[in-house]
Every structure is written in structure tokens, then in C-alpha cells.
Design a protein around this motif. Structure first.
Motif, PDB file in Angstrom:
ATOM      1  N   HIS A   1       5.423  -6.564  12.207  1.00  0.00           N
ATOM      2  CA  HIS A   1       4.628  -7.014  10.875  1.00  0.00           C
ATOM      3  C   HIS A   1       5.155  -5.614   9.897  1.00  0.00           C
ATOM      4  CE1 HIS A   1       1.784  -5.835   8.211  1.00  0.00           C
ATOM      5  NE2 HIS A   1       2.177  -6.962   7.112  1.00  0.00           N
ATOM      6  N   LEU A   2       5.213  -5.544   8.925  1.00  0.00           N
ATOM      7  CA  LEU A   2       5.394  -4.824   7.679  1.00  0.00           C
ATOM      8  C   LEU A   2       5.748  -5.048   6.324  1.00  0.00           C
ATOM      9  CD1 LEU A   2       9.093  -5.459   8.517  1.00  0.00           C
ATOM     10  CD2 LEU A   2       8.090  -3.219   9.065  1.00  0.00           C
ATOM     11  N   HIS A   3       4.906  -3.419   5.755  1.00  0.00           N
ATOM     12  CA  HIS A   3       3.683  -3.864   4.687  1.00  0.00           C
ATOM     13  C   HIS A   3       3.938  -4.037   3.523  1.00  0.00           C
ATOM     14  CE1 HIS A   3       3.946   0.120   3.625  1.00  0.00           C
ATOM     15  NE2 HIS A   3       4.463   0.454   4.775  1.00  0.00           N
TER      16      HIS A   3
ATOM     17  N   SER B   1       2.425  -3.451  13.838  1.00  0.00           N
ATOM     18  CA  SER B   1       2.474  -2.738  12.215  1.00  0.00           C
ATOM     19  C   SER B   1       3.133  -1.765  12.044  1.00  0.00           C
ATOM     20  CB  SER B   1       1.290  -2.969  11.433  1.00  0.00           C
ATOM     21  OG  SER B   1       1.637  -3.301  10.350  1.00  0.00           O
TER      22      SER B   1
ATOM     23  N   GLY C   1       6.314 -10.371   7.185  1.00  0.00           N
ATOM     24  CA  GLY C   1       5.970  -8.948   5.533  1.00  0.00           C
ATOM     25  C   GLY C   1       5.630  -9.465   4.729  1.00  0.00           C
TER      26      GLY C   1
ATOM     27  N   GLY D   1       7.757  -5.627   2.793  1.00  0.00           N
ATOM     28  CA  GLY D   1       7.393  -6.308   3.583  1.00  0.00           C
ATOM     29  C   GLY D   1       7.910  -7.193   3.638  1.00  0.00           C
TER      30      GLY D   1
END
Length: 300
Positions: free
Chosen positions: A45-47, A83, A126, A130
């Protein structure tokens, strides 16, 4: 039965002239579905945050404020979730952010056995900025321009692991920086061609003045016939990233013969805010994302 475990602040990369990059690892309980002999499926996961703010394990203040934690829901569904941090634009411009995302994938694949992960079932997800990086992860595997250089993108202890992902889910992602400004809604809060825009900080120039740089940072520029399956979810009332950005990438992926699902949520703005202030759009997006990854995991 054991409950969800969260291991916070694991160092996965040390880019040159930058702080070490950390990730939080969400490990499902023993009774959660999804495991088989090769290990559990996993999601990087990419914010979001316009590449200039935000932090790992967050989906932005609005979604976080709803209080139902999409990341933990995904882990409860049987997925290991990592994350990860990435360098923000006050530290480095593109492609540093993508190299950091690739480093997170390499780290997770190299340490798959340590955490019960199936290295062939690693996916990317994301939101906003993200989501842009998740799309690039899905489309740039093997591209020489985005392979390890100057130590960036390598990941600690990655031992030659690659950075491909087997599927991508992206919430309201920027996908075509060359057209994003002209696609902005009349009531847009931010436009890509505004002076000092998030997009200009990402590439180090105004997109309209540097079309080559804008295109080089655009997922749509890397669409090819062998892309992994994509799920793109966008609100029709998004005032930050036009819904046309997801629709355009979906069209390009479909034209190239790839599997793509596009879900447009009526009247939803960025971070799934809606006129009634409720969480229904965020809940719908979360359920669709978990369903998508579950279907991908079951096929492999």
C-alpha cells in the motif's frame, strides 16, 4: 486463532542523501482466509498526499476519520499488507518515489518466507498520489529507466528480487499529467497546471512547460499488452484529480487487451467525501478493492 499483528517501522531502504524508508506490516491472524502452500497473498500500500505530504498506514484524513481502516480490513480478509513510505517532493523529484515503491516490493518479495507471503501473489494498491505510484508499479516492471540506480530502489536485503506486481488497485490516481490540468472540473480545488501545483513539484517543472517530463511520470505512457489486471475507482465529483484520469487509463488498458475494471462512484469527491458527509463511498471502494484482490488471489 491469533489476532491481526502489526509490525511498525520496519526499515526497507536507505536512499542516498535521505532518511531511511520504513513500512508497517499487517499480518493476518492464523484463522484468516487466503493462505495456501505457497503462502498468503500480499499487498503493497502506498499513501496519498500529493507526493508532498502523507504518511504510511494512512488513507488521508477523511478516510481515516471514518474509522473503519481499509488496510486492516484487507488484512482481516487474509492479505499481508505492507504500507510503505516513499520520498516526498521536498526531498527528491520523480522518479525517486517510484524507485522507493519498487524497493518496497523487492523487500517484501525477498522476505516473503519470513512473513508467510506468496512471492507470486504480491499486488499494489494506492490512493491518489499513491494510486499513481501503484499504477506505475504495475506498468513499468523491467523498464531500464526505473531499475536500481545510485542505490535507490534496491531495498535492504533484497538479494536480486524483482519489483513486478501481479495486480493493481488504484483510488483516484493521477494517470496522465499532460492532460490533467485541462481536465480539471470548473469547481476544482487544485489544478495540475497551477503554479506550484503538486504535479509541478513532482516533476520539477510546470507540466504544460515540460511535456516530456510530464509524460515520463504518467502511467498511461507505459501501457502495454502484458499489464497485470487493474481496478480503478474514482469519484465523479473529484475536485483534485479529475475522474477522466481513471477513465483514460482504463480506456488505454482495454485498448491494449488488458483486464481492467473501472468503478465510478457518483457524487463522490476526493478521499470519498460526499454531500451527506457519510462513509458509504469509502465503504463501497473498500469492499470492491478487497473483492478484486480476493479474486486475483484465487486465480493463482
Amino acid at each position: 486463532m491469533t489476532a491481526l499483528r502489526i509490525l511498525r517501522g520496519i526499515e526497507f531502504a536507505r536512499p542516498r542523501n535521505a532518511e531511511p524508508l520504513l513500512l508497517d506490516l499487517y499480518l493476518p491472524g492464523a484463522a484468516a482466509a487466503g493462505a495456501h502452500q505457497g503462502g498468503r497473498p500480499a499487498v503493497i500500500h502506498l499513501h496519498g498526499g500529493g507526493w508532498r505530504t502523507g504518511e504510511r498506514s494512512s488513507l488521508g484524513p477523511a478516510v481515516d476519520g471514518f474509522g473503519f481502516s481499509p488496510i486492516e480490513q484487507l488484512a482481516d480478509a487474509g492479505f499481508v499488507v505492507a504500507s510503505a513510505d516513499y520520498r516526498l517532493t521536498d526531498v527528491a523529484t520523480f522518479p525517486a518515489q517510484l524507485l522507493d515503491a519498487k524497493a518496497a516490493v523487492r523487500w517484501l518479495r525477498a522476505h516473503a518466507a519470513d512473513y508467510g507471503v506468496d512471492p507470486d501473489r504480491i499486488y499494489a494498491w494506492g490512493d491518489s498520489a499513491g494510486g499513481h505510484l501503484a499504477c506505475l508499479l504495475g506498468l513499468t516492471a523491467g523498464f531500464p529507466a526505473f531499475e536500481v540506480h545510485d542505490g535507490a530502489g534496491k531495498g535492504i536485503g533484497s538479494h536480486g528480487a524483482d519489483a513486478h506486481v501481479a495486480a493493481v488497485a488504484a483510488w483516484y490516481p493521477p494517470t496522465d499529467l499532460t492532460r490533467m490540468g485541462q481536465q480539471a472540473r470548473p469547481d476544482a480545488v487544485a489544478r495540475a497546471d497551477d503554479p506550484g501545483s503538486r504535479e509541478s513539484l513532482l516533476i520539477g517543472a510546470q507540466p504544460a512547460d515540460a511535456p516530456d517530463k510530464a509524460r515520463a511520470a504518467s502511467p498511461v505512457a507505459y501501457v502495454h499488452p502484458d499489464a497485470p489486471p487493474f481496478l480503478l475507482i474514482h469519484g465523479t465529483a473529484d475536485r483534485f484529480v479529475p475522474a477522466a484520469q481513471s477513465a483514460g487509463l482504463a480506456e488505454a488498458l482495454e485498448a491494449a487487451g488488458n483486464a481492467v475494471e473501472l468503478l465510478l462512484l457518483e457524487d463522490a469527491d476526493h478521499m470519498w467525501t460526499t454531500p451527506d458527509g457519510g462513509s458509504s463511498a469509502a465503504e463501497q471502494a473498500t469492499a470492491a478493492t478487497i473483492d478484486f484482490f480476493r479474486r486475483q488471489a484465487e486465480q493463482h
